[in-house]
Design a protein around this motif. Structure first.
Motif, PDB file in Angstrom:
ATOM      1  N   HIS A 185       0.815  -1.222   0.000  1.00  0.00           N
ATOM      2  CA  HIS A 185       0.000   0.000   0.000  1.00  0.00           C
ATOM      3  C   HIS A 185       0.848   1.272   0.000  1.00  0.00           C
ATOM      4  O   HIS A 185       0.325   2.361  -0.243  1.00  0.00           O
ATOM      5  CB  HIS A 185      -0.964   0.007   1.195  1.00  0.00           C
ATOM      6  CG  HIS A 185      -0.277   0.153   2.526  1.00  0.00           C
ATOM      7  ND1 HIS A 185       0.191  -0.940   3.232  1.00  0.00           N
ATOM      8  CD2 HIS A 185       0.045   1.255   3.265  1.00  0.00           C
ATOM      9  CE1 HIS A 185       0.749  -0.518   4.363  1.00  0.00           C
ATOM     10  NE2 HIS A 185       0.681   0.804   4.395  1.00  0.00           N
ATOM     11  N   GLU A 186       2.162   1.156   0.257  1.00  0.00           N
ATOM     12  CA  GLU A 186       3.035   2.333   0.265  1.00  0.00           C
ATOM     13  C   GLU A 186       3.717   2.587  -1.081  1.00  0.00           C
ATOM     14  O   GLU A 186       4.255   3.674  -1.307  1.00  0.00           O
ATOM     15  CB  GLU A 186       4.132   2.180   1.328  1.00  0.00           C
ATOM     16  CG  GLU A 186       3.667   2.305   2.756  1.00  0.00           C
ATOM     17  CD  GLU A 186       4.834   2.274   3.727  1.00  0.00           C
ATOM     18  OE1 GLU A 186       6.011   2.344   3.263  1.00  0.00           O
ATOM     19  OE2 GLU A 186       4.598   2.175   4.944  1.00  0.00           O
ATOM     20  N   VAL A 187       3.709   1.586  -1.954  1.00  0.00           N
ATOM     21  CA  VAL A 187       4.554   1.654  -3.145  1.00  0.00           C
ATOM     22  C   VAL A 187       4.165   2.804  -4.073  1.00  0.00           C
ATOM     23  O   VAL A 187       5.025   3.564  -4.539  1.00  0.00           O
ATOM     24  CB  VAL A 187       4.528   0.305  -3.905  1.00  0.00           C
ATOM     25  CG1 VAL A 187       5.276   0.439  -5.230  1.00  0.00           C
ATOM     26  CG2 VAL A 187       5.162  -0.782  -3.057  1.00  0.00           C
ATOM     27  N   THR A 188       2.873   2.952  -4.342  1.00  0.00           N
ATOM     28  CA  THR A 188       2.452   4.027  -5.250  1.00  0.00           C
ATOM     29  C   THR A 188       2.872   5.393  -4.723  1.00  0.00           C
ATOM     30  O   THR A 188       3.359   6.249  -5.473  1.00  0.00           O
ATOM     31  CB  THR A 188       0.930   3.989  -5.473  1.00  0.00           C
ATOM     32  OG1 THR A 188       0.568   2.747  -6.082  1.00  0.00           O
ATOM     33  CG2 THR A 188       0.476   5.137  -6.383  1.00  0.00           C
ATOM     34  N   GLY A 189       2.712   5.599  -3.429  1.00  0.00           N
ATOM     35  CA  GLY A 189       3.111   6.863  -2.821  1.00  0.00           C
ATOM     36  C   GLY A 189       4.599   7.131  -2.951  1.00  0.00           C
ATOM     37  O   GLY A 189       5.025   8.258  -3.222  1.00  0.00           O
ATOM     38  N   LEU A 190       5.398   6.074  -2.756  1.00  0.00           N
ATOM     39  CA  LEU A 190       6.846   6.227  -2.902  1.00  0.00           C
ATOM     40  C   LEU A 190       7.224   6.561  -4.339  1.00  0.00           C
ATOM     41  O   LEU A 190       8.013   7.472  -4.602  1.00  0.00           O
ATOM     42  CB  LEU A 190       7.549   4.941  -2.463  1.00  0.00           C
ATOM     43  CG  LEU A 190       7.575   4.647  -0.960  1.00  0.00           C
ATOM     44  CD1 LEU A 190       8.071   3.228  -0.704  1.00  0.00           C
ATOM     45  CD2 LEU A 190       8.467   5.652  -0.234  1.00  0.00           C
ATOM     46  N   LEU A 191       6.656   5.819  -5.285  1.00  0.00           N
ATOM     47  CA  LEU A 191       6.983   6.030  -6.694  1.00  0.00           C
ATOM     48  C   LEU A 191       6.522   7.408  -7.187  1.00  0.00           C
ATOM     49  O   LEU A 191       7.129   7.980  -8.097  1.00  0.00           O
ATOM     50  CB  LEU A 191       6.357   4.934  -7.557  1.00  0.00           C
ATOM     51  CG  LEU A 191       6.992   3.541  -7.438  1.00  0.00           C
ATOM     52  CD1 LEU A 191       6.179   2.511  -8.224  1.00  0.00           C
ATOM     53  CD2 LEU A 191       8.439   3.550  -7.938  1.00  0.00           C
ATOM     54  N   SER A 192       5.460   7.942  -6.585  1.00  0.00           N
ATOM     55  CA  SER A 192       4.968   9.255  -7.009  1.00  0.00           C
ATOM     56  C   SER A 192       5.972  10.360  -6.680  1.00  0.00           C
ATOM     57  O   SER A 192       5.891  11.467  -7.216  1.00  0.00           O
ATOM     58  CB  SER A 192       3.627   9.563  -6.342  1.00  0.00           C
ATOM     59  OG  SER A 192       3.790   9.740  -4.938  1.00  0.00           O
ATOM     60  N   LYS A 193       6.943  10.057  -5.801  1.00  0.00           N
ATOM     61  CA  LYS A 193       7.974  11.031  -5.432  1.00  0.00           C
ATOM     62  C   LYS A 193       9.225  10.921  -6.312  1.00  0.00           C
ATOM     63  O   LYS A 193      10.174  11.681  -6.134  1.00  0.00           O
ATOM     64  CB  LYS A 193       8.404  10.815  -3.969  1.00  0.00           C
ATOM     65  CG  LYS A 193       7.292  10.906  -2.934  1.00  0.00           C
ATOM     66  CD  LYS A 193       7.823  10.551  -1.556  1.00  0.00           C
ATOM     67  CE  LYS A 193       6.728  10.406  -0.521  1.00  0.00           C
ATOM     68  NZ  LYS A 193       6.058  11.691  -0.221  1.00  0.00           N
ATOM     69  N   LEU A 194       9.225   9.969  -7.267  1.00  0.00           N
ATOM     70  CA  LEU A 194      10.458   9.611  -7.988  1.00  0.00           C
ATOM     71  C   LEU A 194      10.433   9.990  -9.463  1.00  0.00           C
ATOM     72  O   LEU A 194       9.423   9.843 -10.147  1.00  0.00           O
ATOM     73  CB  LEU A 194      10.690   8.096  -7.872  1.00  0.00           C
ATOM     74  CG  LEU A 194      11.970   7.548  -8.519  1.00  0.00           C
ATOM     75  CD1 LEU A 194      13.202   8.008  -7.746  1.00  0.00           C
ATOM     76  CD2 LEU A 194      11.932   6.023  -8.588  1.00  0.00           C
ATOM     77  N   ALA A 195      11.585  10.454  -9.944  1.00  0.00           N
ATOM     78  CA  ALA A 195      11.867  10.589 -11.375  1.00  0.00           C
ATOM     79  C   ALA A 195      13.111   9.766 -11.677  1.00  0.00           C
ATOM     80  O   ALA A 195      13.961   9.567 -10.807  1.00  0.00           O
ATOM     81  CB  ALA A 195      12.094  12.045 -11.752  1.00  0.00           C
ATOM     82  N   VAL A 196      13.225   9.273 -12.899  1.00  0.00           N
ATOM     83  CA  VAL A 196      14.380   8.467 -13.319  1.00  0.00           C
ATOM     84  C   VAL A 196      15.126   9.206 -14.413  1.00  0.00           C
ATOM     85  O   VAL A 196      14.508   9.728 -15.349  1.00  0.00           O
ATOM     86  CB  VAL A 196      13.929   7.077 -13.831  1.00  0.00           C
ATOM     87  CG1 VAL A 196      15.099   6.320 -14.448  1.00  0.00           C
ATOM     88  CG2 VAL A 196      13.317   6.263 -12.695  1.00  0.00           C
ATOM     89  N   LEU A 230       9.856  19.336  -8.955  1.00  0.00           N
ATOM     90  CA  LEU A 230       9.368  19.634  -7.601  1.00  0.00           C
ATOM     91  C   LEU A 230       7.900  20.075  -7.636  1.00  0.00           C
ATOM     92  O   LEU A 230       7.103  19.680  -6.766  1.00  0.00           O
ATOM     93  CB  LEU A 230      10.232  20.723  -6.964  1.00  0.00           C
ATOM     94  CG  LEU A 230      11.632  20.289  -6.510  1.00  0.00           C
ATOM     95  CD1 LEU A 230      12.473  21.504  -6.127  1.00  0.00           C
ATOM     96  CD2 LEU A 230      11.548  19.313  -5.336  1.00  0.00           C
ATOM     97  N   ALA A 231       7.534  20.842  -8.638  1.00  0.00           N
ATOM     98  CA  ALA A 231       6.143  21.290  -8.769  1.00  0.00           C
ATOM     99  C   ALA A 231       5.203  20.115  -9.038  1.00  0.00           C
ATOM    100  O   ALA A 231       4.005  20.178  -8.708  1.00  0.00           O
ATOM    101  CB  ALA A 231       6.036  22.332  -9.880  1.00  0.00           C
ATOM    102  N   GLN A 232       5.741  19.048  -9.626  1.00  0.00           N
ATOM    103  CA  GLN A 232       4.948  17.840  -9.895  1.00  0.00           C
ATOM    104  C   GLN A 232       4.885  16.902  -8.689  1.00  0.00           C
ATOM    105  O   GLN A 232       4.277  15.834  -8.768  1.00  0.00           O
ATOM    106  CB  GLN A 232       5.549  17.081 -11.084  1.00  0.00           C
ATOM    107  CG  GLN A 232       5.455  17.828 -12.403  1.00  0.00           C
ATOM    108  CD  GLN A 232       6.261  17.153 -13.512  1.00  0.00           C
ATOM    109  OE1 GLN A 232       6.972  16.170 -13.281  1.00  0.00           O
ATOM    110  NE2 GLN A 232       6.144  17.681 -14.723  1.00  0.00           N
ATOM    111  N   GLY A 233       5.534  17.292  -7.586  1.00  0.00           N
ATOM    112  CA  GLY A 233       5.526  16.455  -6.393  1.00  0.00           C
ATOM    113  C   GLY A 233       6.671  15.469  -6.325  1.00  0.00           C
ATOM    114  O   GLY A 233       6.723  14.628  -5.416  1.00  0.00           O
TER     115      GLY A 233
END
Length: 492
Positions: free
Chosen positions: A89-100, A229-232
């Motif tokens: 349940h945490e994975v989507t939230g973590l990935l939403s903070k990431l860019a590659v 950063l503006a995209q979260g």
């Protein structure tokens, strides 16, 4: 520049040198009439700063103090097996903070290919870039709402071609953004004068991309830090485009987010093939990266030792976007200069470069994680390509998965000779990729060809003497053999 002004140029240092170079670059910019030959303001300022630091370092060399070096403690270097796996349940939230981000500045010329290295076909008719897009698309489909974007830092050598190539990914569930890293002028070694030697404008060969340490300046100057950063987005995962092991790892992502790590470097266990790789150290109580070029000559063998310095930098880096913005705004980052000597069109030149790993000392709560070797699968040569294309690995959603039938933890060491150096030559010499599941070591030298469906086991050394040829017939099984001379190996 006349002879007297050149003498003055060679003697100036620090601020006066910076002003001289700055004026020259501005004069050339004013004289040219196309964007390719005109340097951006950020490029002019970045080069002048690097150049003036280089001149200063020539007069005042700083040598690392060996007695201040200590092994990193657990607070600086974590073990991968201690990292917690995030609950579903945490994975989507973590990935939403990431860019590659992939470092996409290199060409495929060393392997005999044209264009960006990222478009070399490496497995099942797919390129490096194809596999990367598949990996991220799989994340975005598996975890709806994650929306991990892909950024490509191109060089002036790869930018135009990459812009065309990525059009084929328009229908994928991946947002792809490209930007170009800095172009700096090469420096004439004899005079220390930046190219070009006259004010007639730049030729393509006058430029060079100044290493992946330029990532910090280039992404900040592009405005993409603020956009992300503006995209979260809070973190960016940076790696070489040719490292097929550098996939998004949820355990590492959870760790850096939870502990508010600003910079995390992935390091893996050193083997005797990796003795020159940079390593993480505690230097005067602060985390730092030690490169072989920094090591005093009398300590080189100690540095190469796998017993004292046990890990090396994979160039997989996780960085806080907020921290990048803070450091770049304050103009605090002065990365160690790498002097790269080259010869271009008969002219001896110098390229001043920096490495992203050297940035670790500028971030708060920075450190490394000791990762499995599976996260370091670079393809620098056809020897690496043979391993990646073999049955040692299978593909799953763009990621390489080690074949569970391999009985050993290590992968084979493969060394192919010059006759295999170019991809086209390499493909001609294999009827099909050999079975290497039970291979430990392969060395091939000279005019050697392999038929289809060959199997290599144990240690295999095949050397064709100059003027001779060795053909390995299809279906051959070669185990623990040294083959030298000129002959056909009969299958059994």
């Amino acid at each position: 520049m006349n002879s007297q002004s050149l003498q003055d140029f060679k003697g100036v240092m620090d601020k006066s040198a910076a002003e001289t170079v700055h004026d020259k670059l501005r004069a050339i910019n004013d004289a040219v009439d196309n964007d390719f030959e005109r340097m951006r303001d950020s490029e002019v300022n970045g080069f002048v700063e690097l150049y003036s630091r280089y001149l200063k370092s020539r007069s005042k060399k700083q040598e690392i103090q060996w007695d201040l070096i200590q092994q990193p403690g657990e607070n600086m270097l974590s073990r991968y097996d201690t990292l917690a796996e995030p609950p579903e349940h945490e994975v989507t939230g973590l990935l939403s903070k990431l860019a590659v981000l992939k470092l996409n500045g290199g060409l495929g010329t060393s392997m005999g290919c044209k264009g960006p290295k990222s478009v070399i076909e490496v497995r099942d008719d797919t390129t490096f870039l194809d596999l990367i897009v598949q990996q991220i698309e799989n994340l975005n489909k598996t975890y709806p709402g994650a929306d991990v974007p892909l950024l490509l830092m191109n060089s002036f050598n790869t930018d135009t071609e990459t812009a065309k190539i990525i059009q084929k990914y328009q229908d994928t569930n991946v947002t792809i953004t490209t930007f170009q890293q800095s172009r700096y002028p090469r420096i004439i070694k004899e005079s220390l004068e930046p190219m070009p030697a006259t004010h007639e404008g730049y030729a393509h060969s006058d430029w060079y991309p100044p290493g992946h340490g330029d990532f910090f300046q280039s992404i900040y100057a592009s405005g993409l830090v603020d956009t992300l950063l503006a995209q979260g987005k809070e973190y960016i995962f940076v790696s070489n485009v040719d490292n097929l092991g550098a996939t998004v790892d949820l355990n590492i992502l959870k760790d850096v987010v939870t502990r508010k790590v600003e910079y995390c470097m992935e390091l893996t266990d050193k083997t005797r093939a990796d003795i020159k790789g940079g390593t993480i150290i505690s230097y005067d109580g602060k985390v730092s990266l030690l490169e072989v070029a920094q090591v005093p000559s009398k300590y080189i063998e100690e540095f190469k030792s796998v017993s004292k310095f046990k890990v090396f930098n994979t160039n997989n880096i996780w960085v806080s976007l907020r921290a990048i913005k803070r450091i770049m705004q304050a103009d605090e980052m002065k990365l160690d200069i790498i002097v790269n000597n080259k010869e271009v069109a008969g002219q001896k030149v110098i390229q001043l470069e920096t490495a992203i790993g050297a940035g670790i000392g500028y971030f708060e709560n920075a450190g490394g994680v000791n990762v499995p070797r599976s996260r370091f699968l670079p393809v620098k040569s056809t020897s690496d390509l043979l391993l990646i294309q073999s049955n040692m690995y299978t593909l799953k959603s763009g990621s390489l998965v080690k074949n569970p039938s391999r009985q050993f933890a290590t992968t084979p060491v493969i060394k192919l000779g010059n006759e295999f150096k170019k991809v086209a030559q390499y493909l001609e010499r294999f009827g099909s990729i050999p079975d290497v599941l039970e291979l430990d070591h392969l060395t091939v030298s000279g005019d050697v060809s392999f038929g289809a469906n060959t199997t290599l086991k144990g240690t295999v050394i095949i050397v064709a003497n100059p003027g001779n040829k060795i053909m390995i017939p299809g279906g051959s099984v070669i185990e623990n053999k040294v083959v030298v001379g000129s002959l056909h190996v009969i299958p059994h």
